[in-house]
Design an enzyme around this catalytic site. Structure first.
Site, short mmCIF file in Angstrom:
data_model
loop_
_atom_site.label_atom_id
_atom_site.label_comp_id
_atom_site.label_asym_id
_atom_site.label_seq_id
_atom_site.Cartn_x
_atom_site.Cartn_y
_atom_site.Cartn_z
N SER A 194 0.85 -1.20 0.00
CA SER A 194 0.00 0.00 0.00
C SER A 194 0.88 1.24 0.00
O SER A 194 2.03 1.19 0.46
CB SER A 194 -0.85 0.02 1.27
OG SER A 194 -1.50 1.25 1.44
N TYR A 207 -1.88 -1.07 10.66
CA TYR A 207 -1.99 -1.43 9.24
C TYR A 207 -0.77 -0.95 8.44
O TYR A 207 -0.18 -1.71 7.66
CB TYR A 207 -3.27 -0.81 8.68
CG TYR A 207 -3.48 -1.01 7.20
CD1 TYR A 207 -4.00 -2.21 6.71
CD2 TYR A 207 -3.18 -0.01 6.27
CE1 TYR A 207 -4.21 -2.40 5.35
CE2 TYR A 207 -3.39 -0.18 4.91
CZ TYR A 207 -3.90 -1.38 4.46
OH TYR A 207 -4.10 -1.56 3.11
P1 NAD Z 1 -11.45 -6.26 0.20
O1 NAD Z 1 -12.11 -6.12 1.51
O2 NAD Z 1 -12.32 -6.40 -0.97
O3 NAD Z 1 -10.42 -7.45 0.20
C1 NAD Z 1 -9.71 -7.84 1.36
C2 NAD Z 1 -9.92 -9.32 1.52
O4 NAD Z 1 -9.08 -9.81 2.56
C3 NAD Z 1 -11.33 -9.71 1.93
O5 NAD Z 1 -12.17 -9.87 0.81
C4 NAD Z 1 -11.11 -11.01 2.67
O6 NAD Z 1 -11.42 -12.11 1.84
C5 NAD Z 1 -9.62 -11.04 2.96
N1 NAD Z 1 -9.38 -11.29 4.38
C6 NAD Z 1 -9.34 -10.40 5.40
N2 NAD Z 1 -9.10 -11.05 6.55
C7 NAD Z 1 -8.98 -12.37 6.25
C8 NAD Z 1 -8.73 -13.53 7.01
N3 NAD Z 1 -8.51 -13.47 8.34
N4 NAD Z 1 -8.70 -14.74 6.37
C9 NAD Z 1 -8.91 -14.83 5.02
N5 NAD Z 1 -9.14 -13.72 4.25
C10 NAD Z 1 -9.17 -12.53 4.86
O7 NAD Z 1 -10.53 -4.97 0.06
P2 NAD Z 1 -9.31 -4.62 -0.94
O8 NAD Z 1 -9.13 -3.16 -0.79
O9 NAD Z 1 -9.52 -5.20 -2.28
O10 NAD Z 1 -8.07 -5.31 -0.23
C11 NAD Z 1 -7.13 -6.10 -0.92
C12 NAD Z 1 -5.73 -5.70 -0.52
O11 NAD Z 1 -5.47 -4.38 -1.00
C13 NAD Z 1 -5.49 -5.66 0.99
O12 NAD Z 1 -4.23 -6.23 1.26
C14 NAD Z 1 -5.45 -4.19 1.29
O13 NAD Z 1 -4.67 -3.90 2.41
C15 NAD Z 1 -4.83 -3.66 0.02
N6 NAD Z 1 -4.99 -2.22 -0.22
C16 NAD Z 1 -6.24 -1.70 -0.41
C17 NAD Z 1 -6.35 -0.34 -0.61
C18 NAD Z 1 -7.69 0.30 -0.82
O14 NAD Z 1 -7.77 1.53 -0.82
N7 NAD Z 1 -8.76 -0.45 -1.00
C19 NAD Z 1 -5.22 0.48 -0.64
C20 NAD Z 1 -3.97 -0.09 -0.45
C21 NAD Z 1 -3.87 -1.45 -0.24
#
Ligand code: NAD
Ligand code: MG
Length: 302
Positions: A194, A207
């Site tokens: 991120s 985080y």
């Molecule tokens: P999202 O909520 O759609 O996806 C995150 C997923 O993590 C969930 O769908 C879930 O299946 C999984 N998860 C969480 N805890 C879990 C557990 N204990 N066991 C199994 N699965 C688990 O959101 P997203 O934004 O698509 O997140 C995907 C990645 O992107 C993450 O690593 C997040 O930190 C990163 N990210 C997101 C953003 C943003 O703005 N959305 C920015 C930077 C990084």
């Protein structure tokens, strides 16, 4: 200043202006949240991503593949010819079913292995089952993540800190270690970090540390695995419109203005980042390892 002339979207994607802008509706969901209940529903490329055999015959495990960035990557990988296994939490079955049904209806191979990756034994079992069901494993996307905002270190509990590190750091370590039993030369590992790794927000103390860990893990492991011909890279998203943000990732007032601070004045949609994962996974990028690729709406910071 704005140039009214526009060019059309490319073969694989719509135009830069074709996506929702803030303000967004007030919306709050319990963790882990469902993409299908968001307003507007995120765009994971369901209607737009067109593959061109860039990952033909590849076999991929994607964590967090039910929704958000992971779902967009699952759609893109499958349409590029990869066979895909997705992991997610059992509570997310409705989101997982949506993406599975979509890809099955296109005759593509995708298997679901739900379970909680905070458990080391489950992580080992997940990798084994993915390898068995796909008949091999050469792509790993460590993408699952937990983000729960907390305004003060004084209120950040050990339980919350531990859950964030277990999900974002330990699970990546456990799953990667188990997957290396199977990943052959030419394989590729991609970890979702991120912009928070480099520009931590005051309310995401636990985080942002995990995201910095992911960057260090990626760079160190890339050096370690180079002799084995396995590449390790990371994608660092900026603000993306996903369930993570509306189930405790941000305070509500920030959700409503989400993406406003990006130079493009809106959040990214998961569909807009999947191609980076495809490129890093593909043999076309065979000299790229230990890299962190950013997509954050134009800050130019990374
Ligand atoms: P999202 O909520 O759609 O996806 C995150 C997923 O993590 C969930 O769908 C879930 O299946 C999984 N998860 C969480 N805890 C879990 C557990 N204990 N066991 C199994 N699965 C688990 O959101 P997203 O934004 O698509 O997140 C995907 C990645 O992107 C993450 O690593 C997040 O930190 C990163 N990210 C997101 C953003 C943003 O703005 N959305 C920015 C930077 C990084
Ligand atoms: Mg989800």
């Amino acid at each position: 200043m704005s140039n009214q002339k526009t060019i059309p979207g490319s073969l694989n994607a719509p135009h830069v202006d074709a996506f929702p802008t803030p303000p967004f509706e007030h919306q709050k969901q319990p963790f882990p949240g469902l993409a299908s209940k968001m307003k507007p529903v995120p765009d994971h490329g369901e209607k737009t991503y067109k593959g061109s055999d860039r990952l033909k015959g590849r076999k991929a495990l994607i964590t967090g593949g039910d929704s958000g960035i992971g779902r967009a990557v699952a759609i893109a990988f499958a349409r590029e010819g990869a066979q895909v296994a997705i992991n997610y939490l059992p509570d997310e079955e409705p989101d997982a079913k949506e993406v599975m049904d979509l890809l099955w209806s296109e005759g593509l191979k995708v298997v679901a292995i739900p379970g909680d990756i905070r458990d080391e034994k489950f992580c080992q079992q997940l990798v084994k089952e993915a390898e068995e069901k796909l008949g091999g494993l050469d792509l790993l996307v460590n993408n699952a993540g937990r983000q729960q905002f907390c305004d003060s270190i004084k209120d950040l509990t050990t339980e919350a800190f531990d859950a964030t590190f277990k999900t974002n750091v330990y699970a990546m370590f456990w799953i990667t270690k188990a997957a290396l039993e199977f990943i052959p030369r030419g394989g590729s590992i991609i970890n979702t970090s991120s912009v928070q790794a480099f520009l931590p927000s005051d309310n995401l103390l636990d985080y942002s540390q995990t995201k910095a860990s992911i960057v260090a893990f990626t760079k160190g492991l890339a050096k370690q695995l180079a002799p084995e011909g396995i590449r390790v890279n990371s994608v660092a998203p900026g603000p993306y419109w996903t369930a993570l943000q509306v189930c405790g990732g941000q305070p509500q007032e920030k959700v409503e203005k989400f993406g406003e601070q990006a130079p493009l004045k809106r959040p990214g949609q998961p569909a807009e980042i999947a191609a980076m994962y495809v490129t890093l996974a593909s043999q076309e990028s065979s000299y790229a390892s230990g890299q962190v690729w950013c997509s954050d709406g134009g800050t130019g910071t990374l």
